[in-house]
Design a protein around this motif. Structure first.
Motif, PDB file in Angstrom:
ATOM      1  N   THR B  75       0.836  -1.205   0.000  1.00 31.60           N
ATOM      2  CA  THR B  75       0.000   0.000   0.000  1.00 31.60           C
ATOM      3  C   THR B  75       0.870   1.254   0.000  1.00 31.60           C
ATOM      4  N   LEU B  76       0.257   2.365  -0.289  1.00 29.44           N
ATOM      5  CA  LEU B  76       0.967   3.635  -0.305  1.00 29.44           C
ATOM      6  C   LEU B  76       1.450   4.002   1.100  1.00 29.44           C
ATOM      7  N   GLN B 103      -6.637   8.045   4.155  1.00 33.48           N
ATOM      8  CA  GLN B 103      -7.573   6.917   4.083  1.00 33.48           C
ATOM      9  C   GLN B 103      -7.316   6.079   2.823  1.00 33.48           C
ATOM     10  N   ILE B 104      -7.065   6.768   1.726  1.00 31.38           N
ATOM     11  CA  ILE B 104      -6.827   6.049   0.485  1.00 31.38           C
ATOM     12  C   ILE B 104      -5.459   5.391   0.508  1.00 31.38           C
TER      13      ILE B 104
ATOM     14  N   ILE C  61      -9.905   4.204   6.968  1.00 33.08           N
ATOM     15  CA  ILE C  61     -10.252   3.780   5.605  1.00 33.08           C
ATOM     16  C   ILE C  61     -11.549   4.465   5.212  1.00 33.08           C
ATOM     17  N   ASN C  62     -11.715   4.782   3.922  1.00 32.40           N
ATOM     18  CA  ASN C  62     -13.028   5.230   3.437  1.00 32.40           C
ATOM     19  C   ASN C  62     -13.908   4.003   3.223  1.00 32.40           C
ATOM     20  N   GLY C 135      -7.825  14.262   4.416  1.00 32.11           N
ATOM     21  CA  GLY C 135      -8.834  13.574   3.607  1.00 32.11           C
ATOM     22  C   GLY C 135     -10.234  13.655   4.179  1.00 32.11           C
ATOM     23  N   ASN C 136     -10.421  14.457   5.217  1.00 34.38           N
ATOM     24  CA  ASN C 136     -11.754  14.685   5.784  1.00 34.38           C
ATOM     25  C   ASN C 136     -12.179  16.113   5.464  1.00 34.38           C
TER      26      ASN C 136
END
Lengths: 757, 287, 203
Positions: B75-76, B103-104, C61-62, C135-136
């Protein structure tokens, strides 16, 4: 100044926040219903066409599809609109944009509803399409609405503009442009509904104005008021978009015919397509100043694209015209703002209603005038700033609560430091630093029209207090602030006030949560109601304590003699006495701002009872190599009259600055191209400057505890300050928002900075 | 809506065998961040989901005789925190800092990023400058595909339905200078409008003894820019030389893409970003 | 059409959960509709907003980007799992204390990103925090009070923060509308800026 209040001025814990941190199921999409039907709108295939025929037979044959509704199924009036009624719930004879709903499918599952929607066959006869307001205004242009393509032209005229230009020492004439903006609230529009045991159609809505929703739904259905109940669910942001109906009408229609629970949750894509946008503007501004930097004349012509339907277009054009002068006293004005129909999806209310777009123009003009006159940008704003006793462009004399100069004072030391020291300290030879100012004013409440609020407060036999208000809290914290106002008046904490909010069965109309009006207008209505209740309690207390009313104080649920606090009586005792004697402990409050409508030709009038003022300063770093801009710091001084809840005010300021950063640098909604959040960028935490909020309190005598408003003011000065800062950094100005990578790099190249050491 | 079947491979051999018979109908699920978006939109519409996200064989990061081996399922976030990658492929570690969102990064994989073949894939320029070979397995065995051959066009990898990327073999290199930078419309969660990866070494006199450079998000498929590298090789980088190299880069880019609408921005911006990423070399080589 | 169902088993907020789900069901749908926990929100469906952030095996995680089948065998925490037996998690308390909540829709996602951050790194600096929460998306707060809430919730800070709170409410200084009072009044900010540093820069 020490705070003399016990709850007003304190940042108490926000009501309802506990549910939010727990993830309680309080938003519409969270509400569980018994086997609900799913709804899906079929939307137009063409931006402008006659609607010839709708064939629903194939759709009805799809497994799971229960019903397909068209305009013919609307029992009452198929027309809605928040100011002028020009928008059908379901298209009847023509479609005017790709967002227009043509049919509504109700099915057992979302998938069946989608399949059903795809199977509805619609026959159109295409009409010529116009996306540009100039096209729509051209003589002979096809009419989008029967009345023609001009929704409104708001004019404001004062003094002798031609003469003033002749005498002006310096004249600046420029054209400014802004793009359509998407509100991008985090909660996609949603609603659920069911039929109650007593036959009431109950609709939970994500909305800014439950009472307006109610009115539209009963009109669509042709039913009595009591038949429909709208309950505002927790609403995850709105910023003006959820003033128009999103799904309430559809849910009402399905409930009326099918009598089964229904649910409609927009995907983000549908929200992008089908809900309002900020009006894009083209503004021509010509400003003339005398040798001392006093702006003596202003001519403004603006055209905004209101899209397929009016929505708030009339208000946007009116407010834009009024605010076009900026917070400055200008003796001669000739302003006109036109809102024009086109075949883009409709534009409507969006935080600021045209004022943010105008502010780009008037604040850029101020800086350009300053440069032409070799004046400091702060000084020229001081010279022109409105003060107590100033006369506005509409001929209104503003007598109180004009804190613009105080806002300039607040920003001034930061501005000096930034200009003296910060600007020169660029971290790299390729980065240019700039500092810019933005000033603003904002009239609180609807422009020159009545927009009252009502409220009800009740005390029970045990002395417990409930406040009923139709005021929708959309995250800005009105529920807490109204509780504080009631609490302060009663000597109670905000916690002690039970709130019933946004439920048309129990609350009365507080008007829309828009125009930054709720603290001022609903706050006053709440105070009005609470004052009446207090009076009843005090009257009863006089009886009991045998003390003159003027010596009585309230605190903690007691009424006591200020000179001798042991002489006291509690609310429960008083309440019982009043009720037993047949007295009343339930009181209505009312407030409507003191305004005078604008003259349709001259614009003369008193459109608002009070104005908020602000000045923001932005420090930016411009990457001359790539066009990227980093906003490093924003100092935001806001005159709010009185900060009832200081952290709420700061929250609005920070949120407004964020929205301003987006408006300035990265947000651009292109109908047809911008489809999802992959295509549309709002700032992340990493895009944010350090924000230094400065609260200025120039008390408004007609406001509750002196309060005015801040919701929209928070956003208005930011983009202008950033644009001015970029111009300062590069020596080249951007006239078209957003100041995107492309536009900034172009400016960098034009100014000769690109790739130079 | 037709639903899918789900198969979880327990071993690499199982996965390859499955793909050999069902590849045409199968979506490979490693991280899923691109797959899910395309399945949701309907763009990806296949019958079977093959989950390889838990295959240990795809998760290794190690230095072997072959080079720096990074499993396709890494993963990144794992790239971001790997000391081996930071040491031997620093530009790749750098790109993981600004990749999408936390998250990604926590589930998106380098294999997925490459297989998706988006011109804007951020892992690609760093892989290119490390002359990465993708080790691709199918029922016939394993073969190596270089980074400039793995994409046949924008969003089109050259991978066949029976193929599965197993790992990437990078030429490891500890260098004195390495960086990855991108231009996006905002400072996080932004698709690259343009990206660049570079690594370089200098000799005792300050002349460049080694340089690798790749441009991302500007061409349909990945490119190592040899013309730029050879121009700068063997010399001390100065502002003037970087200006000239930047012009060469812009020319090369336009040769590949033609004069599209975005050229108005990209032609100067590519020179601008080039200058920004490489200018620190001027001082570094002057030391 | 018959949908094939896959059996998944995972731990959700400390409880074992067992479900049979269609393959196309996202992890978000599993949590909201399959299990019925509504705290995790859908803001965009494509991983561009973070409103659906959950913690899977300790990582943020999304949930909209994961297939439900990927949850099998995992340890999952959602916002409902933060409080324990009616007691709020310190992160939740700090968000209430420091006004990190406005409309509340982004809040669960932000709380989970924060929770995952502290798990990885109990002493994050400012940059670690912004990397974790970048990312939020939030459209209401402008992130400043979110940031101060997170800072206050940093495990080592959370212990000391209570003494701060009282003084914050009382000595809120504000700009008045006359220049003379400015020298003593100061900005209301309460986050990153050192107030004494500011005072020195006044002209």
């Amino acid at each position: 100044m020490k705070n003399q209040y016990h709850t007003v001025g304190k940042s108490v814990r926000r009501k309802g926040a506990l549910d939010k941190v727990k993830g309680a199921p309080v938003f519409c999409a969270d509400l569980e219903l018994d086997d609900p039907l799913c709804l899906k709108a079929v939307r137009s295939r063409y931006p402008h066409a006659l609607l010839k025929h709708i064939d629903v037979s194939k759709a009805l044959n799809i497994k799971g599809v229960v019903a397909v509704f068209t305009a013919a199924d609307i029992p009452g009036k198929n027309l809605m609109g928040i100011i002028n009624k020009d928008q059908p719930l379901l298209a009847a004879d023509k479609v005017r944009s790709l967002a227009d709903p043509v049919a509504l499918v109700a099915a057992e599952t979302d998938e069946a509803a989608a399949l059903g929607a795809a199977a509805v066959i619609v026959t159109y006869e295409e009409l010529p399409v116009m996306f540009d307001p100039q096209e729509a205004l051209a003589p002979g242009a096809p009419k989008i609405h029967k009345k023609g393509n001009l929704l409104i032209k708001r004019k404001i005229q004062k003094g002798d503009v031609d003469k003033a230009f002749d005498n002006a020492h310096v004249i600046i004439e420029k054209t400014y442009q802004t793009s359509a903006i998407e509100h991008t609230f985090l909660e996609p529009d949603a609603g659920v509904g069911y039929v109650d045991d007593d036959g009431t159609l109950v609709i939970h809505a994500s909305t800014q104005n439950p009472h307006y929703d109610h009115k539209e739904v009963v009109t669509f259905l042709g039913v009595a008021d009591e038949t429909v109940r709208i309950i505002q669910a927790a609403t995850g942001g709105a910023f003006g978009s959820k003033l128009d109906l999103n799904v309430q009408g559809f849910i009402g229609l399905a409930l009326y015919h099918l009598k089964r629970p229904v649910r409609y949750v927009f995907t983000r894509e549908e929200s992008f397509l089908a809900t309002s946008k900020r009006h894009p503007f083209v503004i021509h501004m010509k400003s003339g100043a005398d040798i001392h930097g006093r702006v003596v004349v202003l001519k403004m012509r603006a055209v905004c694209n209101t899209g397929a339907y009016g929505s708030y277009g009339i208000a946007v054009a009116s407010r834009a015209a009024v605010h076009g002068t900026g917070p400055y006293e200008i003796d001669n004005v000739d302003m006109a703002c036109s809102a024009v129909y086109t075949n883009t999806p409709f534009c409507g209310a969006m935080r600021g209603f045209g004022a943010p777009q105008m502010a780009l123009a008037h604040e850029s003009q101020m800086d350009l005038l300053a440069t032409a006159l070799d004046m400091d940008p702060l000084t020229i704003r001081r010279v022109n700033g409105l003060k107590k006793g100033s006369i506005t462009g509409t001929g209104q004399t503003i007598t109180d609560s004009v804190g613009f100069n105080a806002c300039l004072d607040g920003v001034s030391p930061y501005y000096k430091e930034a200009m003296d020291t910060w600007v020169a300290g660029s971290p790299s030879p390729f980065i240019k630093r700039g500092v810019g100012l933005g000033g603003m004013w904002y009239g609180i409440g609807n422009t020159g029209v009545q927009n009252p609020s009502t409220a009800k407060i009740e005390m029970d036999r045990k002395g417990r207090v409930t406040l009923f208000t139709g005021c929708a809290d959309i995250g800005q914290g009105s529920t807490t602030v109204l509780a504080q106002i009631a609490g302060e008046t009663l000597g109670l904490s905000a916690d002690a006030i039970e709130m019933v909010v946004g439920d048309t069965r129990y609350t009365t109309n507080a008007g829309a949560t828009s125009a930054s009006r709720q603290t001022y207008i609903s706050g006053n209505a709440v105070k009005d109601a609470t004052d009446k209740l207090v009076n009843v309690l005090l009257t009863e207390a006089v009886n009991r304590l045998r003390v003159q009313k003027s010596y009585l104080k309230l605190s903690g649920g007691w009424v006591f003699d200020d000179r001798n606090p042991d002489k006291k009586v509690d609310f429960a005792w008083l309440a019982q006495r009043v009720l037993d004697r047949g007295g009343v402990l339930s009181w209505q409050g009312f407030f409507d701002p003191d305004t005078v409508p604008l003259d349709p030709e001259t614009g003369e009038g008193a459109p608002y009872a009070t104005y908020a003022f602000a000045c923001q300063m932005a420090c930016v770093e411009v990457d001359t190599l790539t066009g990227e801009v980093a906003v490093k710091k924003v100092v935001a001084a806001h005159d709010v009259g009185k900060a009832i809840h200081p952290e709420n005010v700061i929250g609005q300021i920070c949120g407004g600055v964020a929205m301003g950063v987006g408006f300035a640098l990265m947000e651009e909604f292109v109908p047809g191209k911008t489809e999802s959040m992959k295509d549309y960028h709002i700032p992340t935490m990493k895009d944010m400057p350090e924000i230094i909020p400065l609260i200025v309190e120039d008390a408004e005598p007609s406001g509750p505890f002196g309060a005015k408003g801040v919701g929209e003011p928070a956003l208005i000065p930011t983009a202008p300050a950033i644009v001015n800062a970029i111009a300062h950094a590069l020596g080249e100005r951007i006239y078209h928002l957003p100041a995107s990578l492309e536009r900034v790099l172009e400016a960098s190249i034009k100014a000769g900075h690109f790739n130079k050491l | 809506m037709a639903d899918m079947k789900y198969v979880r491979a327990e071993t690499l051999e199982e996965a390859v065998a499955f793909l050999s018979t069902h590849g045409l109908q199968t979506i490979i699920l490693a991280g899923g961040t691109d797959v899910m978006v395309d399945v949701r939109s309907g763009e990806l519409n296949k019958k079977i989901l093959l989950d390889v996200s838990r295959l240990a064989a795809l998760k290794k990061i190690e230095i072997t005789d072959e080079g720096l081996c990074i499993g396709s399922g890494v993963t990144l976030t794992e790239i971001n925190t790997s000391p081996l990658i930071k040491k031997h492929a620093p530009a790749l570690q750098r790109c993981s800092c600004t990749f999408a969102s936390r998250q990604i990064r926590n589930i998106a994989t380098v294999g997925g990023n490459v297989a998706h073949a988006s011109p804007c894939g951020d892992t690609i320029p760093p892989l290119v400058i490390h002359e990465a070979q993708a080790v691709v397995a199918n029922q016939d065995g394993q073969r190596e595909i270089s980074m400039d051959a793995i994409a046949s066009g924008a969003y089109h990898s050259c991978l066949a339905p029976g193929d599965l990327i197993v790992k990437f073999i990078l030429k490891p290199r500890k260098v004195g200078f390495a960086d990855f930078q991108k231009i996006g419309r905002r400072k996080a969660l932004a698709v690259s409008r343009m990206s660049m990866a570079v690594m370089a070494d200098k000799d005792e006199t300050g002349n460049l003894s080694f340089i690798r450079f790749s441009l991302g998000a500007c061409t349909p498929t990945p490119h190592r820019m040899d013309a730029v590298e050879s121009f700068l090789m063997g010399q001390k980088p100065t502002h003037e030389r970087l200006l000239q190299a930047g012009e060469i880069l812009a020319e090369k880019m336009v040769e590949i893409t033609g004069r599209r609408a975005s050229i108005i921005y990209k032609e100067p911006a590519v020179q601008g970003l080039f200058m920004r990423i490489l200018y620190p070399m001027v001082e570094w080589c002057a030391q | 059409m018959e949908k094939e169902k896959i059996h998944i088993q995972f731990t959700l907020n400390g409880r074992d959960v067992s479900l049979d789900i269609p393959v196309k069901m996202t992890a978000l749908q599993v949590i909201r509709d399959g299990v019925g926990l509504k705290g995790t929100k859908e803001g965009c469906g494509i991983g561009e907003c973070g409103a659906c952030t959950i913690e899977v095996n300790g990582k943020a995680i999304n949930a909209c980007l994961m297939f439900g089948v990927q949850l099998d065998g995992c340890d999952v925490i959602t916002v409902e799992g933060l409080e324990k037996e009616g007691t709020l998690h310190p992160i939740q308390e700090k968000f209430l204390d420091h006004h990190g909540v406005q409309c509340g829709f982004c809040t669960p996602g932000v709380l989970m990103s924060t929770h995952a951050l502290f798990k990885e790194n109990p002493a994050p600096d400012d940059e670690d925090i912004s990397n974790a929460v970048a990312g939020n998306l939030c459209r209401c707060t402008g992130y400043q009070q979110i940031f101060s809430s997170i800072k206050a919730a940093i495990p080592v800070n959370a212990v000391d923060d209570d003494s701060d709170m009282a003084s914050r409410h009382d000595d809120k200084a504000m700009c008045q509308d006359s220049a003379t009072e400015r020298d003593t009044s100061m900005a209301l900010n309460g986050t990153k800026k050192d107030k004494t540093e500011e005072a020195q820069h006044h002209g």
